[in-house]
Design a protein around this motif. Structure first.
Motif, mmCIF file in Angstrom:
data_model
loop_
_atom_site.group_PDB
_atom_site.id
_atom_site.type_symbol
_atom_site.label_atom_id
_atom_site.label_comp_id
_atom_site.label_asym_id
_atom_site.label_seq_id
_atom_site.Cartn_x
_atom_site.Cartn_y
_atom_site.Cartn_z
ATOM 1 N N ASN A 32 0.848 -1.176 0.000
ATOM 2 C CA ASN A 32 0.000 0.000 0.000
ATOM 3 C C ASN A 32 0.892 1.237 0.000
ATOM 4 O O ASN A 32 1.547 1.538 0.994
ATOM 5 C CB ASN A 32 -0.912 0.016 1.231
ATOM 6 C CG ASN A 32 -1.943 -1.096 1.202
ATOM 7 O OD1 ASN A 32 -2.401 -1.499 0.132
ATOM 8 N ND2 ASN A 32 -2.321 -1.607 2.361
ATOM 9 N N CYS A 33 0.937 1.920 -1.137
ATOM 10 C CA CYS A 33 1.863 3.035 -1.303
ATOM 11 C C CYS A 33 1.089 4.339 -1.451
ATOM 12 O O CYS A 33 0.268 4.487 -2.365
ATOM 13 C CB CYS A 33 2.745 2.807 -2.533
ATOM 14 S SG CYS A 33 4.255 3.808 -2.548
ATOM 15 N N GLY A 34 1.340 5.284 -0.549
ATOM 16 C CA GLY A 34 0.679 6.577 -0.590
ATOM 17 C C GLY A 34 1.366 7.511 -1.573
ATOM 18 O O GLY A 34 2.577 7.721 -1.484
ATOM 19 N N VAL A 35 0.597 8.067 -2.496
ATOM 20 C CA VAL A 35 1.150 8.947 -3.528
ATOM 21 C C VAL A 35 0.304 10.212 -3.625
ATOM 22 O O VAL A 35 -0.745 10.339 -2.997
ATOM 23 C CB VAL A 35 1.184 8.245 -4.903
ATOM 24 C CG1 VAL A 35 2.166 7.081 -4.887
ATOM 25 C CG2 VAL A 35 -0.218 7.768 -5.308
ATOM 26 N N ASN A 36 0.766 11.143 -4.437
ATOM 27 C CA ASN A 36 0.004 12.355 -4.693
ATOM 28 C C ASN A 36 -1.312 11.994 -5.378
ATOM 29 O O ASN A 36 -1.374 11.042 -6.158
ATOM 30 C CB ASN A 36 0.816 13.302 -5.576
ATOM 31 C CG ASN A 36 0.299 14.730 -5.567
ATOM 32 O OD1 ASN A 36 -0.821 15.002 -5.972
ATOM 33 N ND2 ASN A 36 1.139 15.647 -5.107
ATOM 34 N N ALA A 37 -2.330 12.785 -5.124
ATOM 35 C CA ALA A 37 -3.639 12.504 -5.708
ATOM 36 C C ALA A 37 -3.678 12.731 -7.212
ATOM 37 O O ALA A 37 -4.684 12.425 -7.860
ATOM 38 C CB ALA A 37 -4.712 13.357 -5.023
ATOM 39 N N GLY A 38 -2.616 13.255 -7.768
ATOM 40 C CA GLY A 38 -2.564 13.443 -9.210
ATOM 41 C C GLY A 38 -1.619 14.546 -9.605
ATOM 42 O O GLY A 38 -2.027 15.693 -9.741
ATOM 43 N N LEU A 39 -0.339 14.215 -9.785
ATOM 44 C CA LEU A 39 0.665 15.191 -10.190
ATOM 45 C C LEU A 39 1.411 14.604 -11.375
ATOM 46 O O LEU A 39 2.223 13.686 -11.221
ATOM 47 C CB LEU A 39 1.624 15.490 -9.036
ATOM 48 C CG LEU A 39 2.664 16.585 -9.288
ATOM 49 C CD1 LEU A 39 1.993 17.925 -9.544
ATOM 50 C CD2 LEU A 39 3.629 16.703 -8.105
ATOM 51 N N VAL A 40 1.132 15.130 -12.556
ATOM 52 C CA VAL A 40 1.691 14.564 -13.776
ATOM 53 C C VAL A 40 3.213 14.482 -13.674
ATOM 54 O O VAL A 40 3.872 15.377 -13.170
ATOM 55 C CB VAL A 40 1.264 15.415 -14.997
ATOM 56 C CG1 VAL A 40 1.801 16.821 -14.914
ATOM 57 C CG2 VAL A 40 1.708 14.759 -16.302
ATOM 58 N N GLY A 41 3.753 13.375 -14.135
ATOM 59 C CA GLY A 41 5.193 13.152 -14.084
ATOM 60 C C GLY A 41 5.646 12.459 -12.818
ATOM 61 O O GLY A 41 6.653 11.746 -12.819
#
Length: 336
Positions: A32-41
């Motif tokens: 389970n990896c937490g990432v940005n909700a949507g940042l291109v690149g």
């Protein structure tokens, strides 16, 4: 054999998280990896719903090292406000989301940083039509900024230092900032330079907006895990280091299988890719953990070039993120 992490919490959350993330992830079979909700690149879903990006690449490398499958990742969208709560509550095993390693995030928020995957700094983006060339010309301007973040603190300290004033326009997230900035609700948008470059790339006419050259802070971005689980932190730390070292040593996703089959005359490469030594055993993994991590998306340079490099819409130069042998800050401790 494969594995994962865990640890404490903001203050009392230690009771909600286990201290054996490596075992938890292995048993679950998914990271389970937490990432940005949507940042291109950096982290974003494509039209097919597949997550892609520089940060996504590190998540997949860890999954490959631990679980043997770079696709065995459940990507969890986080915001600047929710990311630490999600990590300390055990909702995610690993946070890879343009997160700055600072004293307070390390000590007060009870997270451990497993290294630095991007050396960044805070900057300002303005419409080209304003004709501005320096942050020292921003006196009296309105600035879109997310309150309660280090970005807001950096802006306040910068303007105070140079005896300038500004009007703060509160934003909730990246999408909100983009909308308000493009609608003219603020003259300026300020956050990490890499994030500004990524956001600008999504505009209809990116050339209508400029990033001022002034960098007002140090923002070492890196993957974070919970306090108290050193075994998991070691896995994440050395997976990141494997990607960095592989670039320095000339090990790529294209040549690594051949190097593994034939061996090399470089002892460190042999240890890195599992030809010699017992590094995998030390981590509780098998000999090919780093080989799988590198094959998942390439070494650090390959990940950078493919997702955010000069030939992508983001257009970031390596800068401080060059290898130390090329004048940058990127440096892995030795694999021995």
């Amino acid at each position: 054999m494969y594995r994962t992490f865990c640890a404490g919490a903001l203050m009392l959350a230690a009771t909600t998280a286990t201290a054996n993330t490596l075992e938890d992830v292995t048993a679950r079979g998914t990271l389970n990896c937490g990432v940005n909700a949507g940042l291109v690149g950096f982290a974003m879903q494509d039209s097919n719903g597949t997550w892609r990006g520089f940060d996504v690449g590190l998540c997949r490398a860890v999954a490959a090292a631990v679980l043997g499958d770079p696709a065995a990742v459940n990507f969890v969208e986080t915001t600047a406000a929710s990311r630490y709560d999600a990590l300390n509550a055990g909702d995610i095993d690993l946070l890879v989301r343009n997160t700055t390693w600072s004293f307070s995030s390390d000590v007060d928020l009870k997270v451990d940083f497993a290294g630095i995957n991007y050396y960044d700094g805070q900057a300002f983006m303005v419409p080209k039509a304003l004709g501005l060339s320096s942050a020292r010309e921003l006196d009296g301007r309105s600035i879109c900024i997310q309150e309660g973040t280090t970005s807001a603190q950096n802006v306040a300290e910068y303007f105070r230092r140079y005896e300038m004033s500004y009007q703060s326009v509160a934003i909730e997230n990246t999408a909100d900032a983009q909308t308000k900035y493009l609608n003219g609700d603020c003259d300026v948008y300020s956050t990490d330079a890499s994030q500004l470059a990524a956001i600008r790339a999504t505009f209809a006419t990116p050339s209508d907006h400029v990033l001022l050259e002034d960098i007002i802070s140090k923002e070492p971005l890196g993957p974070a895990v919970r306090h108290g689980d050193d075994d998991w932190a070691d896995v994440v730390r050395w997976t990141l280091n494997a990607l960095i070292a592989a670039e320095e040593l000339g090990v790529t996703s294209a040549n690594i299988d051949e190097l593994r089959l034939q061996g090399t005359d470089t002892p460190e490469i042999n240890r890195l890719i599992g030809v010699d030594g017992v590094l995998g055993d030390m981590l509780g993994l098998d000999a090919d953990w780093a080989l799988r991590a590198i094959k998942a998306g390439g070494n650090y340079g390959e990940l950078f070039a493919r997702n955010i490099g000069a030939n992508t819409p983001i257009g970031l130069s390596r800068g401080l993120n060059l290898q130390w042998t090329e004048g940058g800050l990127l440096y892995s401790p030795p694999f021995r």
